[in-house]
Design a protein around this motif. Structure first.
Motif, PDB file in Angstrom:
ATOM      1  N   SER A 101      -0.730  -8.059  -4.908  1.00 56.05           N
ATOM      2  CA  SER A 101      -1.465  -7.136  -4.039  1.00 56.05           C
ATOM      3  C   SER A 101      -0.541  -6.697  -2.915  1.00 56.05           C
ATOM      4  O   SER A 101       0.557  -7.247  -2.725  1.00 56.05           O
ATOM      5  N   LEU A 102      -0.998  -5.707  -2.154  1.00 57.65           N
ATOM      6  CA  LEU A 102      -0.229  -5.152  -1.039  1.00 57.65           C
ATOM      7  C   LEU A 102      -1.070  -5.215   0.234  1.00 57.65           C
ATOM      8  O   LEU A 102      -2.179  -4.693   0.272  1.00 57.65           O
ATOM      9  N   THR A 103      -0.540  -5.849   1.257  1.00 54.68           N
ATOM     10  CA  THR A 103      -1.209  -5.914   2.552  1.00 54.68           C
ATOM     11  C   THR A 103      -0.288  -5.328   3.605  1.00 54.68           C
ATOM     12  O   THR A 103       0.843  -5.794   3.780  1.00 54.68           O
ATOM     13  N   MET A 104      -0.776  -4.288   4.282  1.00 52.71           N
ATOM     14  CA  MET A 104       0.038  -3.604   5.275  1.00 52.71           C
ATOM     15  C   MET A 104       0.050  -4.378   6.594  1.00 52.71           C
ATOM     16  O   MET A 104      -0.936  -4.998   6.980  1.00 52.71           O
ATOM     17  N   MET A 125      -5.968  -3.950  -5.505  1.00 46.97           N
ATOM     18  CA  MET A 125      -4.544  -3.941  -5.163  1.00 46.97           C
ATOM     19  C   MET A 125      -4.302  -3.984  -3.662  1.00 46.97           C
ATOM     20  O   MET A 125      -3.273  -4.492  -3.202  1.00 46.97           O
ATOM     21  N   PHE A 126      -5.227  -3.414  -2.895  1.00 50.27           N
ATOM     22  CA  PHE A 126      -4.987  -3.195  -1.472  1.00 50.27           C
ATOM     23  C   PHE A 126      -5.750  -4.201  -0.602  1.00 50.27           C
ATOM     24  O   PHE A 126      -6.974  -4.210  -0.579  1.00 50.27           O
ATOM     25  N   PHE A 181       4.358  -0.276  -8.773  1.00 50.64           N
ATOM     26  CA  PHE A 181       4.796  -1.579  -9.288  1.00 50.64           C
ATOM     27  C   PHE A 181       3.598  -2.527  -9.424  1.00 50.64           C
ATOM     28  O   PHE A 181       3.409  -3.161 -10.470  1.00 50.64           O
ATOM     29  N   VAL A 182       2.808  -2.634  -8.368  1.00 56.71           N
ATOM     30  CA  VAL A 182       1.660  -3.549  -8.413  1.00 56.71           C
ATOM     31  C   VAL A 182       0.659  -3.099  -9.472  1.00 56.71           C
ATOM     32  O   VAL A 182       0.139  -3.920 -10.246  1.00 56.71           O
TER      33      VAL A 182
END
Length: 562
Positions: A67-70, A532-533, A55-56
């Motif tokens: 963005s994606l942050t865990m 992204m990450f 998706f991102v």
């Protein structure tokens, strides 16, 4: 109209949350920063994580802010688990120990999901007689994802080393939305992997070329300390002597900036049956370096420390300490604490306590080691004690492990601020370095506590800051600069185990040359060219006015408000 909440609900089975209380909780970790995310998701499984990555990636061009942050336990002290866009919290569903396998030769491996709390994981490994030894002092609060993401190293690092040595295999979702299994590769396996026409093959080709082309510069850049979590560990990947290319040694410690780890296989070690501890009271810090050097000659498994402020907190908030003590006998814990209560009444706290612990399966051998070590430091005229009682040893470990938590939980107007919390130098330099650090803190009239891994030269310093006071907030950056200059002078690292995150990424130039920083940037590009990450960690973003994530300007703009 782009409705992020509704779009995410269409693609994952897990929870998509915009509730204000959840957003507020996920705006903070244990760092000095607060960053409000757009949304929080709780994925149910790896399929959800793949969907989020796809998706991102697919919407990044039209919506570059995505963005994606865990996030797992949210205990990161460097701001590694906070960001503006999508926080992916794996602590709700992606948890559990999938297997613990013991080979006929006695080797043991555990397959575990990253949202699992370490304390739950440890219960299962201990039941089999094994342990993953690189747990941090926050072992009762942290999760597996953070341990791997930060390359944790704790009280047993002196003997066992950091997490990078125990990750035997991991699974990671890369930017193409596919999950890959990462294992150490022989020379022949690496050639085959590089020939694969997949994103994984592309990563191996580019990274191998990057390292080999800059091999000598990378080797020279490796910090000359026992442990390090600053930067990307490019020097760890290729072992020419053994003929091994191990990508796990890069992903471990990368703070979720290269992809999303979905499963980890740890190598475990057998638990030793017995322990003995030599406790040393230092009322004057001048002989600290010499005492540490003498203690290290005895080859203890751990050599830890905490200061007078920590003892005072433990006495003042003893009920909290008692709750965290995992010994069998609470009454015995109270009795064991009588010396500390007496110190409180007489104001007789030592400046620093040193804990040298031995572990093994032979009691006689342990006793011999402990008493010989105790005898070897008598010429320093220090108060020392050999401790063999399990509950009393547990008392000292509880005080050590709870030092930061007690500060964080009970300060009202001031907070225990993690910004110079993880400096490390070679222990031989402690006699020069610690007085300089103390002088800096005293110059700025800061109240602070010190605990840490004396045997590694790794100290956790937590000044108390009033975040409503602009002058005190400004001191954070002045003190950081001065302290990190001292660390640089003695060839140390600004982060032994807590990693860079938002807080220390701007200071990586104190440790690494522009050439090495550019290699870090190229490493990020190889894995994540679209950023992204977990953006802004490990590699600062390049912006026209230099105020993007990973800059000092960004940290200053996102300091805690109160």
């Amino acid at each position: 109209m782009f409705d992020l909440e509704q779009e995410l609900k269409k693609i994952i089975e897990g929870d998509v949350v915009t509730d204000e209380s959840v957003i507020q909780t996920h705006s903070h970790d244990a760092s000095i920063c607060e960053v409000r995310p757009a949304i929080v998701v709780f994925p149910k499984h790896t399929t959800d994580i793949k969907a989020l990555v796809n998706f991102v990636r697919d919407h990044k061009k039209e919506h570059p802010e995505l963005s994606l942050t865990m996030r797992a336990a949210g205990t990161c002290m460097s701001g590694g688990s906070i960001n503006e866009s999508i926080i992916v919290d794996i602590s709700k569903y992606i948890t559990g120990v999938k297997s613990i396998d013991i080979d006929p030769n006695g080797s043991a491996y555990a397959r575990v999901l990253p949202g699992t709390m370490y304390r739950d994981f440890e219960k299962e490994t201990l039941a089999k007689g094994f342990i993953m030894p690189s747990y941090p002092a926050s072992k009762n609060l942290c999760a597996i994802g953070g341990i791997v993401g930060n390359n944790a190293g704790g009280e047993k690092n002196l003997n066992y080393g950091k997490t990078e040595l125990y990750v035997a295999e991991l699974k990671i979702v890369l930017r193409d939305g596919n999950e890959y299994t990462i294992k150490p590769l022989s020379t022949e396996q690496l050639v085959a992997k590089k020939n694969e026409q997949t994103l994984e093959g592309e990563v191996y080709r580019a990274l191998d070329e990057l390292i080999l082309r800059n091999y000598n510069a990378i080797a020279e850049a490796k910090p000359k300390v026992n442990k390090n979590s600053a930067g990307y560990f490019l020097w760890n990947i290729i072992d020419k002597e053994a003929g091994v290319f191990n990508l796990n040694r890069l992903i471990t410690g990368s703070q979720g900036t290269l992809g999303i780890v979905t499963e980890v296989v740890f190598r475990l070690v057998p638990v030793k049956k017995y322990s003995r501890m030599v406790v040393v009271h230092l009322f004057d810090l001048k002989p600290l370096g010499q005492v540490v050097a003498e203690l290290l000659k005895g080859k203890p498994e751990s050599l830890e420390s905490f200061d007078d402020q920590t003892i005072a907190l433990a006495v003042k908030y003893f009920p909290d300490v008692l709750k965290q003590h995992h010994g069998k006998n609470k009454l015995q814990m109270i009795i064991n604490f009588l010396p500390e209560f007496w110190m409180s009444l007489t104001k007789g706290y030592p400046k620093l306590m040193l804990l040298a612990e031995f572990a093994g399966d032979d009691i006689a051998e342990l006793d011999k080691k402990a008493y010989e070590l105790n005898e070897s430091i008598k010429h320093f005229n220090l108060k020392t004690k050999v401790v063999s009682n399990e509950d009393e040893i547990g008392k000292y470990w509880t005080i050590r492990r709870e030092s930061f938590n007690l500060l964080r939980s009970h300060m009202k107007t001031r907070k225990a601020a993690a910004f110079i919390d993880d400096v490390i130098v070679n222990p031989q330099y402690l006699p020069q370095v610690l007085p300089k650090l103390n002088a800096i803190l005293h110059k700025h009239n800061l109240t602070y506590s010190i605990a840490g891994h004396a045997g590694d030269g790794n100290f956790h310093i937590f000044p108390l800051i009033d975040f409503t006071n602009s002058a005190e907030k400004s001191d954070i950056f002045i003190v950081s600069d001065e302290v990190f200059n001292v660390v640089k002078e003695y060839g140390g690292s600004i982060s032994g185990e807590h990693n860079d995150g938002l807080v220390r990424t701007p200071y990586l130039s104190k440790m690494y040359s522009p050439e090495i920083l550019e290699l870090f940037r190229k490493t990020k590009q190889i894995f994540d060219p679209e950023n992204m990450f977990n953006p802004g960690k490990k590699v600062p973003e390049k912006t026209a006015n230099q105020d993007g994530r990973g800059s000092l300007a960004y940290v200053k703009a996102h300091l805690l408000k109160k």
